[in-house]
Scaffold this motif. Sequence first.
Motif, PDB file in Angstrom:
ATOM      1  N   LEU A 190      31.429  43.106  32.398  1.00  0.00           N
ATOM      2  CA  LEU A 190      30.973  44.092  31.435  1.00  0.00           C
ATOM      3  C   LEU A 190      29.845  43.233  30.742  1.00  0.00           C
ATOM      4  O   LEU A 190      30.064  42.073  30.190  1.00  0.00           O
ATOM      5  CB  LEU A 190      31.935  45.063  30.524  1.00  0.00           C
ATOM      6  N   GLU A 191      28.726  44.357  30.965  1.00  0.00           N
ATOM      7  CA  GLU A 191      27.477  43.311  29.941  1.00  0.00           C
ATOM      8  C   GLU A 191      27.777  43.752  28.534  1.00  0.00           C
ATOM      9  O   GLU A 191      29.074  44.355  28.250  1.00  0.00           O
ATOM     10  CB  GLU A 191      26.365  43.517  29.872  1.00  0.00           C
ATOM     11  N   LYS A 245      26.368  44.805  26.482  1.00  0.00           N
ATOM     12  CA  LYS A 245      25.645  46.395  25.701  1.00  0.00           C
ATOM     13  C   LYS A 245      26.981  47.365  25.641  1.00  0.00           C
ATOM     14  O   LYS A 245      27.606  48.055  25.506  1.00  0.00           O
ATOM     15  CB  LYS A 245      24.742  47.054  25.827  1.00  0.00           C
ATOM     16  N   ASP A 246      27.478  47.251  27.532  1.00  0.00           N
ATOM     17  CA  ASP A 246      28.263  48.222  28.145  1.00  0.00           C
ATOM     18  C   ASP A 246      29.745  47.801  27.264  1.00  0.00           C
ATOM     19  O   ASP A 246      30.553  48.803  27.088  1.00  0.00           O
ATOM     20  CB  ASP A 246      28.968  48.324  28.963  1.00  0.00           C
ATOM     21  N   THR A 278      29.140  49.531  23.624  1.00  0.00           N
ATOM     22  CA  THR A 278      30.073  51.000  23.684  1.00  0.00           C
ATOM     23  C   THR A 278      31.095  51.162  23.918  1.00  0.00           C
ATOM     24  O   THR A 278      31.947  52.127  23.497  1.00  0.00           O
ATOM     25  CB  THR A 278      28.671  51.373  25.293  1.00  0.00           C
ATOM     26  N   ARG A 279      32.059  50.770  25.143  1.00  0.00           N
ATOM     27  CA  ARG A 279      33.297  50.602  24.947  1.00  0.00           C
ATOM     28  C   ARG A 279      34.000  51.139  23.926  1.00  0.00           C
ATOM     29  O   ARG A 279      35.110  51.714  23.451  1.00  0.00           O
ATOM     30  CB  ARG A 279      33.098  50.195  25.712  1.00  0.00           C
ATOM     31  N   SER A 318      26.471  45.795  20.537  1.00  0.00           N
ATOM     32  CA  SER A 318      25.847  44.955  20.953  1.00  0.00           C
ATOM     33  C   SER A 318      25.446  43.184  20.828  1.00  0.00           C
ATOM     34  O   SER A 318      26.488  42.608  20.761  1.00  0.00           O
ATOM     35  CB  SER A 318      24.802  44.844  22.237  1.00  0.00           C
TER      36      SER A 318
END
Lengths: 192, 629
Positions: A150-151, A153-154, A157-158, A163
């Motif tokens: 995952l990046e 930023k992802d 979010t998770r 980020s």
Amino acid sequence: MGNGSTRAEDTARMDAPLSSVDQERFTSCWTQAQPAVARYIASLVPGFQEAEDALQNVAVVLLRKFAVYDPQQPFIGWALGIARYEVLNHRRGFARNRLLFTPDLAEQASEVYQELLPELDERHRALRECLAGVGERTAQVLRLRYQEALEPKDIATRIGMTSGAIRVMLNRVRGSLLGCIERRLALRGDGA
Amino acid sequence: MTLPRDLIDIYLDDQLDEQQAELLRDWLRADREHMREFLRRTSLHHALRSELQAAGACDRFLEEESIPGAPARPRSVRRHAIRPLSRAWQWRALGAALAAGLLLAIGLPQLIARHRDDGAIIAAGQAQVEREGALVTLHAGQALRDGDAITAERSASVTLHFQDGTDIVVEAGAQLTLITHGGSAGAAGSSGTSGSGKRLRLGSGRITAEVAKQPADRPLIITTSVAQATVVGTAFTLASVGGRTRLDVVHGLVRLNRTTGGDALVGAGEYAEAAADLAPVARKRDPSEIHGVPLTVGGPQHNQLLGPDGRRFVMKGAAVTLSPASPRGDAPPAAGPDAAALACTRAFTERGGQLDAMRAMGINTVRIAIGGAVAADARNGYRTAAEGYGGFAGYVQRLVAYAASARTRGMQVIFCYGGDDAWSNDEHWPLYQRLLGAVIAGLPEDGGVSFELIDGPEIADQDWVRCCTRSIAFIRSRGYHGPLIVDLNHYGNWWFAPMVDEVARTDQQLVFSLHYAKWVGWEHTAQLLAHGADHAVILGSIVRDVNGDVGEAEALAAAGAVAELVMRGLAVGAIATGWNRIEADAHPHPHGNRMTEDEGALRLGPWGTGFRDRFSGILPDWLDVPPAR
């Protein structure tokens, strides 16, 4: 296989199917070289997906060209050369269309990388030990970044962080792990 | 050119823009060694990917397959349409098959074996282990086997962790043999099949254990040359020195049998000794007599630490002020450097026994107040501030030696210095830099040390931030890159933003400690923390009875608010302090005291200036704690 052949002869060899003996030989060489080639490509192409795609392409090219490989030369050097060429040749295909390495730098990287190979193997072993000491939260972020690819930023979010915080956390973790690796290598050096 | 860490990190995130790429290229071209360093760093990136991918594959395999000892879980059956793979996917499949083959051939059997035999591991430190006639060095995370003879290093302890939660600290130089870990059956609550519990043999030295509840028919048994301790679930210290065995029980109940006859049931706060000529008898432990060292003991607090996902930690710590005036609450020494030197020597060199006693009580953290108290306390006999701030020969060395001494006992160390004395005083700041610089220069190499900057209510916000910021910068300039604990008190507001920015600039790991819970506006605090969330690690600290006017209800509300910050990713944990003072506290709390002796609190002796009950904190394992330098 061997040197001294013409381009046309090489092309004809490449187009011919590999014998079962050569296929076995290729599998043996590639199994040994693959981790180092993967690591080298990852240095040139930081995106996981792009690096993995590039690795697949390199494997295809290596298999196709294996018929003209000179077994007197180290397979790893030959494979790294092809990897360098493939990465540079397909730079436009990368999503961000950015590549840090110019041809001269990629060549230098290839040379230095081969010198570093034994050390990098040692470092990889030390990393395994260092990872055992990583805390739970850090391990979670590492898993999301490196296992699930995952990046930041992802990941943010998770797990409900920014980020930027994830990036800083990852930078710190990598820094800590590098420190840990250095200490372990130094300890082994002392004990040697 | 210096190493452009930031650029390499941006590169690894695949976010480099063309201008940054050009800068990085210039750096790479400047020196071949730069390329080496770059490849080391980028290789780590890839190695992490390959290690964690492999670990993920193994985890999935272990979940899918029925591994003995693993809890049974229903297996879902999923059906997929079978489609031909694209060429790229054929290669992926080949790669995966090769990787899986290698895993099966090399890694997986070991992994499964470890999973099955995961009875005990080295949790912290490293040890020389005699195993099947050979000597091997084991590090944190590595598994122990039955029959391993473990010797802790001469200067550092090693912690063993068992699957059931039992922790044993093998103190520096001690030798312990793991006869059997008792198998998975040793876990609390399991039905068990192995028929025997954990068996250990203490050859020499000292161990401290926190034992999870063991099945009644399979207690943990530790033997020494003259005695045997039988444990069902408790915390204790066992020492075997020169044919003499001493057992100190913190809580729970341990039976000590002498090999040649005689036994004693030793309860909380009691000890017993056994030797060839001495049958064990349980005796009440008197803190003032432990190890023959006169001792003034405050109430070590067992602070609850609320971590992510509601995990709770118990921190056991105590604060000390290593002031020459504080050896044992004696009459103050006569004024003058000679008298102060004598007192100082006693203050530090006689603390080894006190540290041992603290460790025996389960205390794992010391918070050492430095500087201000020394200079400000008239009883120390300093004639000038310069003497108090490090001009006084030997003070710093002894301070550092004391910290090292605590570290060799496996204790965390927090150096704290208060804002109401030295570092916020411009006149004293140059002197304080000398003291702090010398302390940092002498820190042990193994980490485990952190710094804390504490506030004082009489300091104006802006002054505090200004001084705190310069202090952070100074600490970093001297090569300390470990965590900093900085108090945010009830004045907490946007004045703190510059400090957060200083942290961001230097990328220091910062642990905010939120004191004075009652007055903090939580939403406001959340905004501040969000401002710093990219750069700081937040550790909320809640004090129940600051100035005696924060009661249980406010503290609980604050705990909830900090828990919410944790859940929102703005904090990594919360410390609740001051919950557990007992009735005998010199300052009884109007709302009553919560913790009983059964829960681990200790009845206070007379307070000395040298050992005070206050905030303490051990950094939990989910915080990254880089080494001190």
